[in-house]
Structure formats: C-alpha cells, structure tokens
Design a protein around this motif. Sequence first.
Motif, PDB file in Angstrom:
ATOM      1  N   TRP A 130       0.967  -1.028   0.508  1.00 33.27           N
ATOM      2  CA  TRP A 130      -0.270   0.040   0.024  1.00 33.27           C
ATOM      3  C   TRP A 130       0.797   1.599  -0.006  1.00 33.27           C
ATOM      4  CZ3 TRP A 130       0.796   3.385   3.706  1.00 33.27           C
ATOM      5  CH2 TRP A 130       1.316   2.539   5.480  1.00 33.27           C
ATOM      6  N   SER A 131       0.790   2.554  -0.365  1.00 30.44           N
ATOM      7  CA  SER A 131       0.941   3.572  -0.650  1.00 30.44           C
ATOM      8  C   SER A 131      -0.043   4.556  -0.563  1.00 30.44           C
ATOM      9  CB  SER A 131       1.445   3.658  -1.921  1.00 30.44           C
ATOM     10  OG  SER A 131       1.119   4.114  -2.903  1.00 30.44           O
ATOM     11  N   LEU A 132       0.533   5.791  -0.319  1.00 34.45           N
ATOM     12  CA  LEU A 132      -0.455   6.953   0.617  1.00 34.45           C
ATOM     13  C   LEU A 132       0.133   7.990   0.045  1.00 34.45           C
ATOM     14  CD1 LEU A 132      -1.749   6.721   4.081  1.00 34.45           C
ATOM     15  CD2 LEU A 132      -2.900   6.456   2.154  1.00 34.45           C
ATOM     16  N   VAL A 146       4.256  14.563  -1.214  1.00 38.72           N
ATOM     17  CA  VAL A 146       5.345  13.460  -0.476  1.00 38.72           C
ATOM     18  C   VAL A 146       4.255  12.049  -0.312  1.00 38.72           C
ATOM     19  CG1 VAL A 146       5.707  15.855   1.563  1.00 38.72           C
ATOM     20  CG2 VAL A 146       3.546  14.958   1.602  1.00 38.72           C
ATOM     21  N   SER A 147       5.438  10.951   0.375  1.00 38.07           N
ATOM     22  CA  SER A 147       4.176   9.680   0.208  1.00 38.07           C
ATOM     23  C   SER A 147       5.299   8.732   0.627  1.00 38.07           C
ATOM     24  CB  SER A 147       4.507   9.393  -1.537  1.00 38.07           C
ATOM     25  OG  SER A 147       5.592   9.431  -1.976  1.00 38.07           O
ATOM     26  N   HIS A 148       3.954   8.287   0.948  1.00 37.95           N
ATOM     27  CA  HIS A 148       4.784   6.658   2.142  1.00 37.95           C
ATOM     28  C   HIS A 148       3.762   5.351   1.498  1.00 37.95           C
ATOM     29  CE1 HIS A 148       6.827   4.450   4.975  1.00 37.95           C
ATOM     30  NE2 HIS A 148       5.227   3.744   5.687  1.00 37.95           N
ATOM     31  N   ALA A 174       9.952  12.587  -0.863  1.00 35.69           N
ATOM     32  CA  ALA A 174       8.993  13.639  -1.348  1.00 35.69           C
ATOM     33  C   ALA A 174       9.844  14.426  -2.434  1.00 35.69           C
ATOM     34  CB  ALA A 174      10.028  14.753   0.234  1.00 35.69           C
ATOM     35  N   SER A 175       9.740  15.666  -3.161  1.00 37.61           N
ATOM     36  CA  SER A 175       9.755  16.021  -4.224  1.00 37.61           C
ATOM     37  C   SER A 175       8.914  17.215  -4.848  1.00 37.61           C
ATOM     38  CB  SER A 175       8.954  15.393  -5.821  1.00 37.61           C
ATOM     39  OG  SER A 175       8.581  14.576  -5.430  1.00 37.61           O
ATOM     40  N   LEU A 176       9.987  18.169  -4.684  1.00 33.79           N
ATOM     41  CA  LEU A 176       9.749  19.099  -5.101  1.00 33.79           C
ATOM     42  C   LEU A 176      10.225  19.879  -6.534  1.00 33.79           C
ATOM     43  CD1 LEU A 176       8.721  21.976  -3.818  1.00 33.79           C
ATOM     44  CD2 LEU A 176      10.956  22.385  -3.889  1.00 33.79           C
ATOM     45  N   HIS A 177       8.400  19.604  -7.195  1.00 30.48           N
ATOM     46  CA  HIS A 177       8.435  20.870  -8.790  1.00 30.48           C
ATOM     47  C   HIS A 177       8.111  21.796  -8.703  1.00 30.48           C
ATOM     48  CE1 HIS A 177       8.577  15.419  -9.766  1.00 30.48           C
ATOM     49  NE2 HIS A 177       7.528  16.071  -8.179  1.00 30.48           N
ATOM     50  N   TYR A 178       9.833  21.756 -10.026  1.00 31.28           N
ATOM     51  CA  TYR A 178       9.456  23.929 -10.727  1.00 31.28           C
ATOM     52  C   TYR A 178       9.620  23.672 -12.100  1.00 31.28           C
ATOM     53  CZ  TYR A 178      10.090  28.441 -11.664  1.00 31.28           C
ATOM     54  OH  TYR A 178      10.343  29.975 -12.169  1.00 31.28           O
ATOM     55  N   ASN A 179       7.817  24.453 -12.804  1.00 29.31           N
ATOM     56  CA  ASN A 179       8.058  24.504 -13.913  1.00 29.31           C
ATOM     57  C   ASN A 179       7.953  26.496 -14.395  1.00 29.31           C
ATOM     58  OD1 ASN A 179       7.051  24.962 -17.056  1.00 29.31           O
ATOM     59  ND2 ASN A 179       7.465  22.866 -16.862  1.00 29.31           N
ATOM     60  N   SER A 180       8.759  27.435 -14.792  1.00 31.44           N
ATOM     61  CA  SER A 180       8.769  28.555 -15.262  1.00 31.44           C
ATOM     62  C   SER A 180       7.453  29.202 -16.331  1.00 31.44           C
ATOM     63  CB  SER A 180       9.760  28.976 -15.814  1.00 31.44           C
ATOM     64  OG  SER A 180      10.337  28.333 -16.734  1.00 31.44           O
ATOM     65  N   MET A 206      13.457  19.646 -10.341  1.00 27.06           N
ATOM     66  CA  MET A 206      12.940  19.017  -9.163  1.00 27.06           C
ATOM     67  C   MET A 206      14.031  18.908  -8.602  1.00 27.06           C
ATOM     68  SD  MET A 206      11.587  15.353  -9.499  1.00 27.06           S
ATOM     69  CE  MET A 206      12.973  14.392  -9.655  1.00 27.06           C
ATOM     70  N   ALA A 207      13.240  18.684  -7.482  1.00 24.07           N
ATOM     71  CA  ALA A 207      14.398  18.752  -6.104  1.00 24.07           C
ATOM     72  C   ALA A 207      13.588  17.147  -5.161  1.00 24.07           C
ATOM     73  CB  ALA A 207      14.894  19.197  -5.234  1.00 24.07           C
ATOM     74  N   ALA A 208      14.680  16.404  -4.832  1.00 26.03           N
ATOM     75  CA  ALA A 208      13.802  15.341  -4.536  1.00 26.03           C
ATOM     76  C   ALA A 208      14.630  14.259  -3.730  1.00 26.03           C
ATOM     77  CB  ALA A 208      13.350  14.019  -5.395  1.00 26.03           C
ATOM     78  N   PHE A 209      13.776  13.736  -2.802  1.00 25.22           N
ATOM     79  CA  PHE A 209      14.755  13.349  -1.354  1.00 25.22           C
ATOM     80  C   PHE A 209      13.926  10.875  -1.091  1.00 25.22           C
ATOM     81  CE2 PHE A 209      14.033  11.707   3.014  1.00 25.22           C
ATOM     82  CZ  PHE A 209      15.599  11.503   3.404  1.00 25.22           C
ATOM     83  N   SER A 210      14.361  10.593  -0.990  1.00 26.76           N
ATOM     84  CA  SER A 210      13.857   9.093  -0.813  1.00 26.76           C
ATOM     85  C   SER A 210      14.256   9.067   0.597  1.00 26.76           C
ATOM     86  CB  SER A 210      13.636   7.988  -2.086  1.00 26.76           C
ATOM     87  OG  SER A 210      13.392   6.889  -1.325  1.00 26.76           O
ATOM     88  N   ALA A 211      13.839   7.455   1.562  1.00 32.73           N
ATOM     89  CA  ALA A 211      14.123   6.987   2.085  1.00 32.73           C
ATOM     90  C   ALA A 211      13.718   5.715   2.336  1.00 32.73           C
ATOM     91  CB  ALA A 211      13.847   7.556   3.579  1.00 32.73           C
ATOM     92  N   LYS A 212      15.235   4.906   2.262  1.00 40.19           N
ATOM     93  CA  LYS A 212      13.992   2.933   1.377  1.00 40.19           C
ATOM     94  C   LYS A 212      14.741   2.517   2.754  1.00 40.19           C
ATOM     95  CE  LYS A 212      16.442   0.146  -2.004  1.00 40.19           C
ATOM     96  NZ  LYS A 212      16.237   0.050  -3.060  1.00 40.19           N
TER      97      LYS A 212
END
Length: 453
Positions: free
Chosen positions: A289-291, A305-307, A327-333, A340-346
């Motif tokens: 499952w995921s959220l 943000v997702s888990h 978690a990811s942050l997306h920018y489009n001008s 995009m800047a993103a982080f993940s913990a596995k």
Amino acid sequence: MTHLLRAGGAFALALPFSALPFSALAQDHAAVPPIDHAAMGHAVPSEQPAEPRMDHAQMDHALMDHSAMGHGDPVGPAEGSGTARLPQAEGMEPGVHFGLGGAWTGMAHGTVTSAYTDHSGPRGDDKLYVQSMAMLMAERRTPTTRLQLRTMLSAEPLMSNRGYPNLLASGETYGGGIPIVDRQHPHDLFMELAARFDFTVAPGTTAFLYGGPVGEPALGPSAFMHRASARMNPEPPITHHWFDSTHITYGVVTAGLATNAWQVEASAFRGAEPNEERWGIETPRLDSWSLRATLTPSPNWALQVSHGRLKEPEAIHPGEDEARTTASLHYNSGHGLSAMAAFSAKNRLPGATLTAWLAEANWQLAPRHTLFGRYENVANDELFPDHADPLHDQVFRVGKLQAGYGYSVPLGDVAALAVGGSVATYFKPEALDAAYGDNPFGYTLFARLTLGR
Ligand SMILES: [Cu+2]
C-alpha cells in the motif's frame, strides 16, 4: 487535424484493448485537468468565448486548443505518470490528439531513443541500445466525469535482459536471478494497462479511481520519462529504485480526492518488482500500500510527499519488505525551465535505511537548444552482489553529476528529432577505487524521435 502537445519520452505501438472499438481506447499523460471543462471555459474566455459548457463533450477535440489548456492557464495541475501531478505550467506531454467519434478523443505519444553510452574504469562498459515507449489513450468527458483508458508499451524487451550500462545504478535481475548492477534494466512490454475515472463530488472537487493489471501506485514523483525536468536526458537516474521504480507495477488500485490546489490518494498494489520475463503480464496482487499527498499552490510549483509499504519488492532479497518515503519539489517556469529536487528513504525491513537525493533540471534556452543536468547522491548496498565479496551488502554512499545538451529539429507538425550528448562524473569512497577506478567517467550520445512535439 491533429493537435500536438509537448512532453517527455515515449513511443507508441498498438493497443491491447482489443475487446474495445478503437473509439473507446484511451491513454493520457497529458495535463488535461480532470473534468473541469466548465472551469476551462471560464478560465480562457478569450479562447473560447461562446463555448457552452454542455457542448464540451461533443466538441471536436481535434480542433480544440489543448495547448491553451495545458500551458499555464488556470485550469489545474499537469498530470504525470500514473496519477502523479506536476506543475500546471508543465503542460501536457507531447502527443498527437484526435477525435474518435462521439464524446471520445484519443491521444498518441511516443519516443524512440537510440543511444551509445561508454563508461570508464574496471566496471565501465559501452553499448549501443534503443529505449522506447509508446502511449495510447482514449478519453471520454461529460460535464461532471472523465473516463480514460490508457496503455503504454515499450519495445525494450528486445534488448539484452541485462539492460545497458549505467554506472552505480542497481535494481532487478537477469539471467536467472543475477542482480543487475552498474546497468539499467530494460522496461517491460506492458508499462501500463489501466483505466481512470474522475467524477465531480462538489464544485471544484473531484474524486477518482485508477487501476488495472499494469499501472503505477501513488508513490514517489512522476517517473523520470514523464516529467519535464528529465525530458531531454537519455540516462535513467541511478536512484531509479529509490524514487520511481514502482512505475511498472502488476496490479494497482488507487482512489483519490483532488482540487486544483491539492490531491490525496491511497493505493493498493503488488510490491514485487517486474521479473526477468519482460514480455508478459505478471499475476496482479494487492499486497502492498501507499499514500501520497500533492500540493500545487501555484501554476509553477508542485510538492509531493508519499509513503509506501512494499511486500518483498526485490527478488534478490526474499523475505525482506520495504518502507519507502519520498518527497519531491517540482518547478516549471512556463518558459522552458523545469526542475525537481527529491529525497527518498528506503528502509529495508529488516535492514538498513538507505537515503537518496536527486536534483535535476531541463532548460530549453531556445526552441532548438536544451541544456540538462542531474545530481544524485545515494546510499547503495547492492554494488557487490557476490556473496563471497568482502564488500557484499556493505552500504556505500555514492554520487553522480551529469550535464548535457540536446538540439531539437521539428519534423513537420507531428514529430521532432533531437540529438545530443551528456557527460558524467562519479563520487565514491576510496574503498570503491579498486572496483571502479580512481575517477570513473561516462558519456552518452543520443538521437531521439518523438511523436508529438
Ligand atoms: Cu523503470
């Protein structure tokens, strides 16, 4: 007359919805906002001043200005892979839109990329290979609903099961259980076979259901081939299995609630990654499952943000589950710059928590000139799959910095050709010098044909 959209990386084949008439086929990675044709009409009054809202379902979408919908008008966030959202300014992926009769419209999009890559050092390798993706979608709208039937295919099973060189990447297996290390695995023939239904539950609020035997759960950012920040880049991220490896999942059901400013979703899906048999559809299960929550506070930004809890995702780690948080942050001008800047913990269960960072950008300086780049930093424990190796299962924090350029040429109204190249340098602890050499270096040259532009 076709209408073209812009976007990222896919090439099209045939539709396996053989039981349906062609007019019922669908697929959309476009930025078409769910349902809100009425809102669209109000938001773009100068474009379609006399458009009666009830007639949208009847209108000829082949003549409709989809670009006006997708390129920054206040009509809602763009849609990435699966049910992922992207900044509204991202618009739609490139594609060809056409009417299918009645209230049905269709969209086709695809890319074929021929690439040559070469990496130095003891573990380096070179290869000429072809990446490919095809998307076909049929969509039916009414004033309060939207139904999409989607398929996405790849011809990558034609290549060696071992995939192609991508230094410091890892994930999936070949040759009967041999881990794929320092390479990118080929993708499966069926990358998506799914349907999505959106319906208005209150003014400005929609609920949706998405699912199928092959799809993408609500986990992580939009997959790399379906986000503008990675559009020109021919190399998959070495962090693919930290961020977007669930983009091909056998068995997915997602339910969500959305407005233009936010979206919340929950998925049940099959945790196991695709196996080595890349031509077939694996047995769907719903054991994981995921959220995910996504905010789109302005046309230029998206934050997700997702888990997820994945049941035994990796064939080489039987009995081991995974908790993945991203978690990811997306920018489009809206004017050519996407990032995009993103982080993940596995978190291996049981086992270590392995974190990853990624930052990437795609900057179209002029219609024909694009610069792109990516930085990644990841803690990887799969670089020495041989159990006899003293470094087996040890965690090494490694990194990659890549930069490139692409030159695009339009081919008529419906296609584009891009040629370009990139170079990459790698970061690693000294303990890896023997395996990788002191200063491994890699480059990729590519030519890409895109349907839709
Ligand atoms: Cu993949």
